[in-house]
Write an enzyme that holds these catalytic residues in place. Structure first.
Site, short mmCIF file in Angstrom:
data_model
loop_
_atom_site.label_atom_id
_atom_site.label_comp_id
_atom_site.label_asym_id
_atom_site.label_seq_id
_atom_site.Cartn_x
_atom_site.Cartn_y
_atom_site.Cartn_z
N THR A 278 4.31 -2.41 20.56
CA THR A 278 3.46 -1.47 19.82
C THR A 278 3.94 -0.06 20.14
O THR A 278 4.22 0.26 21.30
CB THR A 278 1.98 -1.60 20.20
OG1 THR A 278 1.82 -1.39 21.61
CG2 THR A 278 1.45 -2.98 19.84
N GLY B 221 0.82 -1.20 0.00
CA GLY B 221 0.00 0.00 0.00
C GLY B 221 0.85 1.25 0.00
O GLY B 221 0.50 2.26 0.62
N ILE C 157 -4.24 10.79 11.14
CA ILE C 157 -3.11 11.24 10.33
C ILE C 157 -3.64 11.96 9.10
O ILE C 157 -4.59 11.51 8.46
CB ILE C 157 -2.21 10.05 9.91
CG1 ILE C 157 -1.76 9.26 11.15
CG2 ILE C 157 -1.02 10.55 9.11
CD1 ILE C 157 -0.92 10.02 12.14
N GLY D 274 13.12 5.88 -6.90
CA GLY D 274 13.90 4.77 -7.41
C GLY D 274 13.41 3.42 -6.95
O GLY D 274 14.11 2.41 -7.12
N TYR E 226 -13.26 -2.49 11.12
CA TYR E 226 -11.89 -1.98 10.95
C TYR E 226 -11.11 -2.13 12.25
O TYR E 226 -9.96 -2.60 12.25
CB TYR E 226 -11.96 -0.51 10.53
CG TYR E 226 -10.63 0.21 10.48
CD1 TYR E 226 -9.79 0.05 9.39
CD2 TYR E 226 -10.23 1.05 11.52
CE1 TYR E 226 -8.57 0.71 9.33
CE2 TYR E 226 -9.02 1.71 11.46
CZ TYR E 226 -8.19 1.54 10.37
OH TYR E 226 -6.98 2.20 10.33
N ALA E 227 -11.72 -1.74 13.37
CA ALA E 227 -11.05 -1.83 14.66
C ALA E 227 -10.72 -3.28 14.99
O ALA E 227 -9.63 -3.59 15.49
CB ALA E 227 -11.91 -1.22 15.75
N ALA E 228 -11.64 -4.19 14.70
CA ALA E 228 -11.41 -5.61 14.97
C ALA E 228 -10.25 -6.13 14.15
O ALA E 228 -9.39 -6.88 14.64
CB ALA E 228 -12.67 -6.41 14.68
N ALA E 229 -10.18 -5.72 12.88
CA ALA E 229 -9.09 -6.16 12.01
C ALA E 229 -7.76 -5.64 12.50
O ALA E 229 -6.75 -6.37 12.51
CB ALA E 229 -9.36 -5.71 10.58
N LYS E 230 -7.70 -4.37 12.92
CA LYS E 230 -6.45 -3.79 13.38
C LYS E 230 -6.02 -4.40 14.71
O LYS E 230 -4.81 -4.56 14.97
CB LYS E 230 -6.58 -2.27 13.48
CG LYS E 230 -6.68 -1.57 12.14
CD LYS E 230 -5.44 -1.78 11.29
CE LYS E 230 -5.44 -0.92 10.05
NZ LYS E 230 -4.21 -1.10 9.23
#
Length: 246
Positions: free
Chosen positions: A236, A16, A182, A54, A149-153
């Site tokens: 973390t 990504g 961000i 590059g 999303y929170a569960a995946a993270k």
């Protein structure tokens, strides 16, 4: 070793990496001397960044294990892999569908399975490696309107800790960076839809009362990817302006 070249001779993969946090990571790793490869479905965006830095480029569906494995075989082996690819969707859970769940889990979590499985054997064989997961404070704090999303993270962070346990004996470290709000194109799109009230809420969710910059996340990634971080694993590192204390 000079700070500017602390990643000299290391080969890094960033998923990504065509835009947002991923692009900032590509630029930072390249600036510090790494040879960088971008793995992204956005071939045009990745090629544009490659012309600047590059970097090598491979376009692939990160949830397709065969495609990921082929790309890694062509571009690798790698000393560093940054599992950055992610996608969010703002909706209350009861307004989401099974297709939404599968898409969010596939890109935010299963893609890291595919990439990690593809890069780890070579790291194990050479006795050195750095895996960095880009998680989210949402995985630690939860997210109103972002439950899947929170569960995946949260799963990504647990996955990283588990890989740290399994791979320490090979000289491989595995750590997770937890960004807060961000200032990326995706966040700006959400703000455009939600207005100034949403922007103020995001800024107010941090102790520092501002959005973070992608470059601030990239700096944390560069440290964890470096040889200097050889005694840091299973950790973390939040880059979130103090969100849990706000």
């Amino acid at each position: 070793m000079a700070f500017q070249t602390r990643l000299q001779d290391l080969h890094a993969l960033v998923t990504g990496g065509a835009a947002g946090i991923g692009a900032a990571v590509v630029r930072r790793l390249a600036a510090e001397g790494a040879r960088v490869a971008i793995l992204d479905r956005d071939a045009a965006g990745a090629q544009a960044l490659a012309a600047e830095t590059g970097a090598a480029v491979a376009a692939a569906d990160l949830t397709d294990f065969a495609a990921v494995r082929a790309a890694v075989a062509r571009l690798g082996p790698f000393d560093i892999a940054v599992n950055n690819a992610g996608v969010d969707q703002h909706a209350f859970f009861t307004q989401t569908t099974e297709a939404d769940w599968r898409r969010l889990l596939a890109i935010n979590l299963e893609a890291a399975f595919c990439v990690s499985h593809a890069v780890l054997p070579a790291m194990q064989a050479q006795g050195f490696g750095r895996l960095v997961m880009i998680g989210s404070e949402a995985g630690r704090l939860g997210s109103r309107g972002g439950a899947v999303y929170a569960a995946a993270k949260a799963g990504l962070e647990a996955f990283g800790k588990s890989l740290a346990m399994e791979n320490a004996r090979y000289g491989i470290t595995v750590n997770t960076v937890l960004p807060g709000p961000i200032d990326t194109p995706l966040l700006r799109q959400a703000v455009a839809e939600g207005g100034d009230k949403l922007l103020r809420a995001m800024e107010g969710s941090t102790l520092l009362r501002r959005l973070g910059a992608p470059e601030e996340v990239a700096a944390a990634v560069a440290y964890l990817a470096s040889r200097e971080a050889g005694f840091v694993t299973g950790e973390t590192l939040a880059v979130s302006g103090g969100m849990p204390l706000a």
